[in-house]
Structure formats: structure tokens, C-alpha cells
Write an enzyme that holds these catalytic residues in place. Sequence first.
Site, PDB file in Angstrom:
ATOM      1  N   HIS A  44      42.553  37.846  37.904  1.00  0.00           N
ATOM      2  CA  HIS A  44      41.326  38.211  38.635  1.00  0.00           C
ATOM      3  C   HIS A  44      40.267  37.115  38.518  1.00  0.00           C
ATOM      4  O   HIS A  44      39.578  36.799  39.486  1.00  0.00           O
ATOM      5  CB  HIS A  44      40.714  39.498  38.077  1.00  0.00           C
ATOM      6  CG  HIS A  44      41.241  40.757  38.692  1.00  0.00           C
ATOM      7  ND1 HIS A  44      41.159  41.038  40.026  1.00  0.00           N
ATOM      8  CD2 HIS A  44      41.847  41.840  38.124  1.00  0.00           C
ATOM      9  CE1 HIS A  44      41.685  42.231  40.266  1.00  0.00           C
ATOM     10  NE2 HIS A  44      42.114  42.740  39.126  1.00  0.00           N
ATOM     11  N   GLN A  73      35.633  41.629  39.613  1.00  0.00           N
ATOM     12  CA  GLN A  73      35.746  42.899  40.338  1.00  0.00           C
ATOM     13  C   GLN A  73      34.407  43.605  40.508  1.00  0.00           C
ATOM     14  O   GLN A  73      34.280  44.481  41.362  1.00  0.00           O
ATOM     15  CB  GLN A  73      36.715  43.834  39.599  1.00  0.00           C
ATOM     16  CG  GLN A  73      38.154  43.355  39.611  1.00  0.00           C
ATOM     17  CD  GLN A  73      39.044  44.272  38.801  1.00  0.00           C
ATOM     18  OE1 GLN A  73      39.186  44.109  37.607  1.00  0.00           O
ATOM     19  NE2 GLN A  73      39.629  45.269  39.459  1.00  0.00           N
ATOM     20  N   CYS A  90      45.587  48.542  40.440  1.00  0.00           N
ATOM     21  CA  CYS A  90      44.348  47.799  40.233  1.00  0.00           C
ATOM     22  C   CYS A  90      43.187  48.602  40.801  1.00  0.00           C
ATOM     23  O   CYS A  90      43.308  49.178  41.886  1.00  0.00           O
ATOM     24  CB  CYS A  90      44.456  46.448  40.948  1.00  0.00           C
ATOM     25  SG  CYS A  90      42.965  45.453  40.824  1.00  0.00           S
ATOM     26  N   LEU A  91      42.071  48.628  40.077  1.00  0.00           N
ATOM     27  CA  LEU A  91      40.905  49.377  40.543  1.00  0.00           C
ATOM     28  C   LEU A  91      40.370  48.813  41.860  1.00  0.00           C
ATOM     29  O   LEU A  91      39.722  49.527  42.614  1.00  0.00           O
ATOM     30  CB  LEU A  91      39.802  49.362  39.478  1.00  0.00           C
ATOM     31  CG  LEU A  91      40.160  50.075  38.160  1.00  0.00           C
ATOM     32  CD1 LEU A  91      39.044  49.906  37.147  1.00  0.00           C
ATOM     33  CD2 LEU A  91      40.447  51.546  38.417  1.00  0.00           C
ATOM     34  N   HIS A  99      47.092  40.196  34.199  1.00  0.00           N
ATOM     35  CA  HIS A  99      46.510  40.770  35.416  1.00  0.00           C
ATOM     36  C   HIS A  99      45.006  40.456  35.493  1.00  0.00           C
ATOM     37  O   HIS A  99      44.509  40.020  36.534  1.00  0.00           O
ATOM     38  CB  HIS A  99      46.762  42.286  35.390  1.00  0.00           C
ATOM     39  CG  HIS A  99      46.173  43.057  36.522  1.00  0.00           C
ATOM     40  ND1 HIS A  99      46.942  43.782  37.415  1.00  0.00           N
ATOM     41  CD2 HIS A  99      44.885  43.254  36.913  1.00  0.00           C
ATOM     42  CE1 HIS A  99      46.141  44.363  38.293  1.00  0.00           C
ATOM     43  NE2 HIS A  99      44.892  44.073  38.011  1.00  0.00           N
ATOM     44  N   GLU A 100      44.296  40.650  34.373  1.00  0.00           N
ATOM     45  CA  GLU A 100      42.840  40.447  34.392  1.00  0.00           C
ATOM     46  C   GLU A 100      42.475  38.963  34.463  1.00  0.00           C
ATOM     47  O   GLU A 100      41.505  38.585  35.130  1.00  0.00           O
ATOM     48  CB  GLU A 100      42.181  41.092  33.164  1.00  0.00           C
ATOM     49  CG  GLU A 100      42.442  42.593  32.984  1.00  0.00           C
ATOM     50  CD  GLU A 100      42.128  43.423  34.209  1.00  0.00           C
ATOM     51  OE1 GLU A 100      41.292  43.016  35.034  1.00  0.00           O
ATOM     52  OE2 GLU A 100      42.750  44.495  34.358  1.00  0.00           O
ATOM     53  N   GLY A 159      41.785  48.100  32.364  1.00  0.00           N
ATOM     54  CA  GLY A 159      41.254  46.746  32.293  1.00  0.00           C
ATOM     55  C   GLY A 159      40.341  46.476  33.479  1.00  0.00           C
ATOM     56  O   GLY A 159      40.478  47.096  34.537  1.00  0.00           O
TER      57      GLY A 159
HETATM   58 NI    NI Z   1      43.018  44.588  38.770  1.00  0.00          NI
END
Ligand code: NI
Length: 186
Positions: A155, A69, A109-110, A151-152, A64
Amino acid sequence: MTFVGTPDFACNPLIQQAMAILPILIHPDPRLQRQAQPVAQVDEGIRRLVADMAETMYAAPGVGLAATQVDVLRQVVVIDVSEDKSKLQAFINPQILEAEGECEGEEGCLSVPGVYDNVLRAERVRVRALGLDGEAFEVEAEGMLAVCLQHEIDHLQGKLFVDYLSRLKRERIRTKLAKQHPRLTA
Ligand code: NI
């Protein structure tokens, strides 16, 4: 679990050609704490952003990615929790309408590379969003998709999964990443 809003751009060779991998902001970059704005109109620019975000997510690789991000303050999320990476979903202006139950699972998380920890989330969520055609749709999600959506969507509100951890853990993670990525966090 319902899969709706699957974009068809992946079949379009012209759009595929135009896709680009975008740089991902790394925690503790303060830009990750900003609020994304709603998308007023799902136009070519947004579809291009979704295509680039998908490319970036698959290349990372991740399941995701939120526009915040990649330093774009628009309420846009891409998710693919399928094993063979064949079910890309785009969520524009996603909103959680209902959440129920609890489940704890390990998240990463990226934007927080190399860090994994348990987070308590709702077990099931009902989410409304716009698809790439600009039409509203609703998804009832559970399991990994439900966790990923929460989670997204966090963000987009400037929140990271590490914000749920203890203060001590948060400080350790912040220090470690600031040391590893000094140029990105200056
Ligand atoms: Ni993330």
C-alpha cells in the site's frame, strides 16, 4: 514470530480520548496509487496518526491499515492479527530486509470492500521499522503477520492486492467498485 514495538498509547486515556475514525479511500481511487514518503521524525503528530489509524482499523474491522488508505502519504502501517485484538503493532518506515518461501492465501482489503482472492506471497519476511518511540526494531514474521506486512507495505508503494490478479479480474473488480462508490471515485 517476534512481537516488538507494541505501542503503549492504548493505556493513555488522554490519547485514547483524542482518537478519531478516518475515512478510508476506496479502489479505484487514484490516490491509492501514490507513494508514501518516509517519516523523518516520530513525533506527536505521527503518534496521533497511528492512534487514529488503529481506531479506524478496529472499527472497520480489519487486521491492517496503511496510511495511504486514509489519504496520508507517510510510511506508517498498523497491524493487529491477534484474535482478541490485543496486539496492536505500529510500523513506521517499514522495509522488507529478507523474504523467503511461498504461500498462497485469500486476501481482502478495506480499500477493496467485498473482494477476496488468492495472492502468492513470501512465507516469511524479516522487516525493519521504527516504533512509536522512534527506535528501530526488527521483526521476523510468518503466517498471517508476514502476509499482512507484505500487503500493507505494498500500500505504501501504491500497490493493491488486486494488482496481482489477472487483467480480467482486475477490470471486473474496478467496474464493480466504481459503480458501488461513484462519489468516492469521481
Ligand atoms: Ni489493504
